[in-house]
Design a protein around this motif. Structure first.
Motif, PDB file in Angstrom:
ATOM      1  N   SER A  83       0.832  -1.189   0.000  1.00 32.83           N
ATOM      2  CA  SER A  83       0.000   0.000   0.000  1.00 32.83           C
ATOM      3  C   SER A  83       0.862   1.233   0.000  1.00 32.83           C
ATOM      4  O   SER A  83       1.949   1.254   0.553  1.00 32.83           O
TER       5      SER A  83
ATOM      6  N   ASP B 235      -4.487   7.922   2.965  1.00 36.81           N
ATOM      7  CA  ASP B 235      -5.761   7.261   3.153  1.00 36.81           C
ATOM      8  C   ASP B 235      -6.083   6.370   1.962  1.00 36.81           C
ATOM      9  O   ASP B 235      -5.816   6.707   0.828  1.00 36.81           O
ATOM     10  N   ASN B 236      -6.693   5.207   2.235  1.00 31.70           N
ATOM     11  CA  ASN B 236      -7.066   4.286   1.170  1.00 31.70           C
ATOM     12  C   ASN B 236      -8.541   3.964   1.286  1.00 31.70           C
ATOM     13  O   ASN B 236      -8.932   2.849   1.537  1.00 31.70           O
TER      14      ASN B 236
ATOM     15  N   GLU C 285      -3.362  -1.960   5.658  1.00 31.40           N
ATOM     16  CA  GLU C 285      -3.349  -0.886   4.670  1.00 31.40           C
ATOM     17  C   GLU C 285      -2.780  -1.392   3.342  1.00 31.40           C
ATOM     18  O   GLU C 285      -3.274  -1.075   2.259  1.00 31.40           O
ATOM     19  N   GLU C 286      -1.732  -2.176   3.448  1.00 30.84           N
ATOM     20  CA  GLU C 286      -1.115  -2.727   2.240  1.00 30.84           C
ATOM     21  C   GLU C 286      -2.022  -3.725   1.542  1.00 30.84           C
ATOM     22  O   GLU C 286      -2.006  -3.845   0.313  1.00 30.84           O
TER      23      GLU C 286
ATOM     24  N   ARG D 110      -4.217  -1.814  -0.794  1.00 35.28           N
ATOM     25  CA  ARG D 110      -3.536  -1.424  -2.030  1.00 35.28           C
ATOM     26  C   ARG D 110      -3.354  -2.627  -2.954  1.00 35.28           C
ATOM     27  O   ARG D 110      -3.481  -2.524  -4.177  1.00 35.28           O
TER      28      ARG D 110
END
Length: 560
Positions: free
Chosen positions: A23, A27-28, A358-359, A362
């Motif tokens: 990621s 922010d995602n 978070e990754e 992504r």
């Protein structure tokens, strides 16, 4: 953990295996904002060999990075070594970010290495949901664990086969000289080989080989053992035969009719029609023989010998390429190559716990982009203006590009990247059209027939066929398989399954070649001893576990 590149900065790759994604910072909120395109490197491991991989420096790879910001630090299995590689990952706890583990999924799940993708798909993967919407039940891991650990990428959704790539193969030169005879049973196949061989003991100054097989490592399944199922009216379910009514599973070698198929191979060996080196040659030797043009017949899948056939085409020896026939032991059987296995099951790509939450977002956004129309066209067709053009609203492959695809395939693939990203691409199959009324893939009837050589067209015309598939029984002749294709299912990873299963493979891979090369009077003793051995070493208990897997799969997939 994936490596994220700050704007304009360098990206460091994970020291782990192959492709990957991670990621980017920030922010995602994928449901509300567009996916990030900040540079990021994901490590990736692919369970299939990829000899033409060019570290994303091919045309398609560069376009993927440009569109997504993702670079893949990729490693791939070499022939037959994906099991060892995955075992090392589990022992070390060091996993790639993204993985295409093929048949090793269950071991990774048991090790706690795989991420449940259910919520990630629901929140961040609209393209994947669009493609698999009606078939989401088939993505669930098992009846007891409804998690989604991988998204099938080796099977295409709503796929239509327009041509045959397997069966029994005969050179077009053989067919022509013999007046295009009917090739329906092993006896027909044998007679054609013998008649041509007797008239043509050499080809281009080298001894003619009527029939050769590829038994190098796992390839023994493709050209030696799996064909015994097809030739005796069964569908391909890997090492098992599954009763379509009771769903009982057993090692397919236990079927009496398969013994008779192997007896025929024994006959072929003892009458000089089967290459004496079939069980000692390596894969490259097998391909070299085919590329020489002196092998009259094969029992194989074209993806296995395509490199050699491309060499024949490049040398202008189109008459030495092969037609495909639905050969069975006798006419009472039907070849099940085109039985309908339904949608949504198959080896797939997943994310590992090396990624932070978070990754993971992504990474799933990257996999979702790979499922977009834009990416599917890119991965199948390449770059507009370079690999295809649009004429009157239709995508067209220029003749010079098609020539390279046909006659210089390895170099073309490495340069273009077309087809290299399939393990990461959830996609529609042949015959499906996009919103522009163009096919997603380049395999459709008009394109297939346009690429046939004149000898191929002549042979097909003689058999009143448009493609070789026309000679095979269609999927409407068989019921849809409720469990899909068993070889795509994640098998139990516990020792009470894996140990006896491996023992069964050790027994079979020693006994089958021994039975084929034995004198005819020794065949029964060797084969019957194999059957006796397959009743020991907890193998029947292993078969019972597999039976339960099939029954549970049918129940889970049929749930509303």
């Amino acid at each position: 953990m994936a490596a994220v590149g700050c704007s304009g900065g360098n990206t460091a790759s994970n020291t782990n295996n192959a492709n990957g994604g991670a990621s980017a910072g920030g922010d995602n909120k994928a449901a509300e904002t567009a996916p990030s395109t900040e540079p990021v490197t994901f490590s990736f491991f692919g369970g299939d060999a990829s000899p033409n991989w060019n570290s994303m420096q091919d045309a398609v790879g560069k376009a993927i990075t440009e569109k997504t910001g993702v670079t893949l630090n990729a490693e791939f299995a070499v022939s037959g070594t994906d099991q060892q590689k995955v075992a090392l990952m589990i022992a070390s706890g060091d996993y790639p970010d993204i993985i295409f583990p093929k048949g090793e999924t269950s071991k990774l799940v048991e090790a706690g290495a795989m991420v449940d993708l259910t919520d990630l798909i629901d929140k961040h993967a609209p393209n994947i949901k669009k493609i698999y919407g009606p078939y989401m039940n088939r993505l669930k891991y098992s009846k007891d664990d409804p998690s989604i650990y991988t998204i099938p990428t080796n099977t295409m959704v709503d796929h239509t086969y327009f041509d045959a790539g397997g069966g029994f193969e005969l050179q077009l030169a053989v067919l022509k000289e013999l007046g295009y005879p009917e090739i329906r049973t092993v006896k027909d196949f044998e007679n054609a080989l013998r008649e041509y061989y007797e008239k043509n003991p050499t080809i281009d100054g080298q001894p003619t080989i009527p029939l050769t097989l590829n038994a190098d490592d796992w390839k023994i399944m493709i050209t030696v053992t799996n064909p015994a199922v097809y030739a005796t009216g069964g569908p391909d379910d890997g090492e098992f035969y599954i009763d379509p009514e009771t769903h009982e599973a057993k090692l397919h070698y236990k079927r009496p009719e398969e013994k008779e198929y192997f007896r025929w191979l024994n006959h072929m060996y003892n009458t000089g029609l089967l290459d004496k080196e079939s069980f000692t040659q390596k894969n490259d030797q097998y391909l070299a023989k085919i590329a020489s043009g002196r092998v009259l017949g094969l029992i194989d899948q074209n993806w296995d010998y395509q490199e050699a056939e491309n060499a024949l085409k490049g040398a202008g020896k189109h008459e030495r390429t092969y037609g495909h026939f639905p050969v069975t032991l006798t006419e009472e059987y039907k070849d099940h190559s085109f039985v309908d296995i339904g949608n949504g099951s198959g080896y797939g790509v997943g994310l590992t716990t090396s990624l932070s939450e978070e990754e993971q977002v992504r990474a799933i956004e990257f996999l979702d982009w790979m499922a977009s129309d834009e990416a599917q066209i890119l991965n199948n067709w390449g770059i507009e203006g370079t690999h295809y053009k649009v004429e009157n609203g239709k995508r067209v492959i220029p003749d010079d590009v098609q020539d390279r695809k046909t006659n210089d395939n390895a170099a073309f693939t490495k340069e273009s990247g077309i087809g290299l990203y399939a393990p990461l691409s959830v996609r529609y199959g042949d015959g499906v059209k996009d919103s522009t009324d163009n096919y997603y893939t380049t395999n459709y009837p008009e394109q297939i027939t346009a690429n046939y050589s004149e000898p191929m067209k002549e042979a097909l015309k003689a058999y009143n066929a448009t493609t070789w598939k026309d000679l095979f029984p269609g999927k409407d002749e068989f019921p849809v398989k409720a469990w899909g294709a068993a070889y795509n299912l994640p098998s139990p990873s516990t020792p009470d399954f894996t140990v006896p299963f491996q023992k069964s493979q050790d027994i079979v891979r020693k006994a089958i070649p021994a039975a084929i090369v034995a004198s005819p009077d020794q065949f029964d003793a060797i084969y019957d001893q194999m059957l006796t051995d397959l009743e020991g070493s907890n193998i029947p208990e292993m078969e019972a576990m597999y039976t339960q897997l099939i029954k549970d799969t049918v129940e889970a997939w049929s749930a509303k």
